[in-house]
Design a protein around this motif. Structure first.
Motif, PDB file in Angstrom:
ATOM      1  N   ALA A 322       3.474 -14.092  45.703  1.00  0.00           N
ATOM      2  CA  ALA A 322       3.515 -15.376  44.994  1.00  0.00           C
ATOM      3  C   ALA A 322       3.122 -16.539  45.884  1.00  0.00           C
ATOM      4  O   ALA A 322       2.604 -17.556  45.406  1.00  0.00           O
ATOM      5  CB  ALA A 322       4.915 -15.605  44.419  1.00  0.00           C
ATOM      6  N   SER A 323       3.355 -16.413  47.180  1.00  0.00           N
ATOM      7  CA  SER A 323       3.062 -17.516  48.094  1.00  0.00           C
ATOM      8  C   SER A 323       1.616 -17.508  48.589  1.00  0.00           C
ATOM      9  O   SER A 323       1.199 -18.426  49.304  1.00  0.00           O
ATOM     10  CB  SER A 323       4.004 -17.463  49.297  1.00  0.00           C
ATOM     11  N   GLY A 324       0.848 -16.488  48.214  1.00  0.00           N
ATOM     12  CA  GLY A 324      -0.513 -16.366  48.718  1.00  0.00           C
ATOM     13  C   GLY A 324      -1.391 -17.562  48.382  1.00  0.00           C
ATOM     14  O   GLY A 324      -2.140 -18.070  49.223  1.00  0.00           O
ATOM     15  N   GLY A 325      -1.298 -18.039  47.140  1.00  0.00           N
ATOM     16  CA  GLY A 325      -2.118 -19.177  46.734  1.00  0.00           C
ATOM     17  C   GLY A 325      -1.765 -20.447  47.486  1.00  0.00           C
ATOM     18  O   GLY A 325      -2.651 -21.216  47.886  1.00  0.00           O
ATOM     19  N   LEU A 326      -0.463 -20.684  47.683  1.00  0.00           N
ATOM     20  CA  LEU A 326      -0.020 -21.871  48.415  1.00  0.00           C
ATOM     21  C   LEU A 326      -0.491 -21.821  49.864  1.00  0.00           C
ATOM     22  O   LEU A 326      -0.931 -22.837  50.424  1.00  0.00           O
ATOM     23  CB  LEU A 326       1.506 -21.975  48.348  1.00  0.00           C
ATOM     24  N   ILE A 327      -0.404 -20.646  50.481  1.00  0.00           N
ATOM     25  CA  ILE A 327      -0.868 -20.484  51.859  1.00  0.00           C
ATOM     26  C   ILE A 327      -2.364 -20.756  51.945  1.00  0.00           C
ATOM     27  O   ILE A 327      -2.846 -21.407  52.886  1.00  0.00           O
ATOM     28  CB  ILE A 327      -0.537 -19.065  52.361  1.00  0.00           C
TER      29      ILE A 327
END
Length: 368
Positions: A322-327
């Motif tokens: 889930a955090s891939g896009g934010l990273i």
């Protein structure tokens, strides 16, 4: 003398108490150490390419758990991982290393989408149609990996290789029909089957944006834990996994147990495929090949094949996804950076298996 005897007796009692908790503590220490070592190695990788490890892990937390929206996104990503983690953990209890959950998920999802076409066209009640779709998905997944289990028992074919090869066959079959006989003429850009429609989609758990696949996965983990820990079937499976020759000598149906465990694993992955169609995509297409089956292997490894531990571990990996896009937006790193971290965790976990049984502190003399 009396005081000395009392002290010795007390020491033995403490040793026995620690001994009963020793294996569990050892798992916590080894797995926790493996995670910390993986984070350290990945931090070195980030430093080498000129990025801050502190920022990366902060964004993982924010993207996975930082808000209600983030946490629900994490749970949505974790839902299929719970079931694919089970698909690896169940055969592992009987000594099988089956890595074909991806294929069982794809073939199960395709079966659900294919069965939905006549059911939706005929206007069958949604609840009945969804039940038939779920049954088709589970049967297809169970037959797919059950076949690999049969090959292992009847022909001695390595289950790791056969289940992996069957995965690519499942994907090819899905593409063959999706791009051919079952292709929806309206799907010009991305070949897909006919959409099942909003009325036949599974909604979210009330008050959340998380579909019911997560609840189904949690229930399945509980049922598998009971099956494997509290029934004669589970005892027979564990005995077979520990020593197949001894199990045969005791008259256990080893072949049937192998096929049954492989089939249960496939049914779990097929159920994950059903939810991908009925709750996420609404049809079968290339988006089904998302790697959930392979990530499920890592989930099961980290959970030590414990069905109850699979749920929190799946949530952890759901947060990473889930955090891939934010990273990507904040740090300029590609989504694949999360996959690099997952790969490091997998390698370190495999290496950490050699540490079990080496530390005497987890097995005091008084407990022996």
């Amino acid at each position: 003398m009396a005081d000395g005897a009392l002290i010795a007796s007390d020491a033995r009692r403490r040793g026995i108490a620690l001994g009963s908790l020793g294996p569990a503590l050892e798992v916590v220490v080894v797995v926790g150490g493996a995670l910390l070592a993986s984070a350290a190695i990945f931090s070195v990788f980030l430093l080498v390419i000129g990025h801050s490890p502190a920022t990366f892990f902060e964004l993982v937390w924010v993207g996975g758990f930082g808000s209600a929206f983030s946490f629900q996104n994490t749970l949505r990503r974790a839902a299929p991982l719970v079931l694919t983690g089970l698909a690896f953990a169940i055969p592992a209890r009987i000594g099988l290393t089956m890595i074909g959950a991806e294929g069982a998920l794809v073939i199960g999802a395709f079966a659900a989408a294919a069965v939905a076409i006549p059911l939706v066209t005929a206007g069958l009640p949604p609840l009945l149609a969804l039940a038939l779709m779920a049954c088709a998905a589970m049967i297809a997944g169970a037959a797919w990996t059950g076949f690999a289990g049969w090959l292992k028992h009847a022909r001695g074919v390595n289950e790791t290789i056969s289940s992996l090869l069957l995965t690519y066959i499942a994907i090819a079959i899905m593409f063959f029909f999706v791009e051919g006989a079952l292709r929806d003429p309206a799907s010009a850009n991305r070949p897909s089957t006919m959409p099942i429609g909003r009325d036949y989609m599974i909604g979210a758990i009330p008050g959340t944006s998380v579909h019911w696949g997560l609840a189904a996965g949690i229930i399945a983990c509980g049922l598998v834990w009971v099956l494997m820990s509290r029934t004669t079937f589970g005892f027979a499976a564990r005995m077979t996994g520990g020593n197949p020759r001894a199990a045969l000598a005791q008259g256990l149906p080893v072949g049937a147990l192998i096929v049954a465990c492989a089939g249960l694993a496939g049914a779990a992955a097929g159920l994950a495929g059903f939810f991908e169609v009925a709750a996420v995509h609404g049809q079968a297409n290339a988006a089904l090949v998302a790697g959930y089956g392979f990530t499920g292997i890592l989930v099961a490894f980290l959970a030590r094949q414990n069905p109850l531990a699979i749920v929190p571990v799946a949530i952890l990996f759901g947060a990473l996804a889930a955090s891939g896009g934010l990273i990507q937006r904040r740090m300029g790193l590609p989504d694949a950076s999360v996959l690099v971290l997952q790969g490091i965790i997998f390698v370190v976990l495999l290496a950490s298996d050699t540490l079990y049984g080496r530390a005497k502190i987890f097995r005091p003399e008084g407990a022996r």
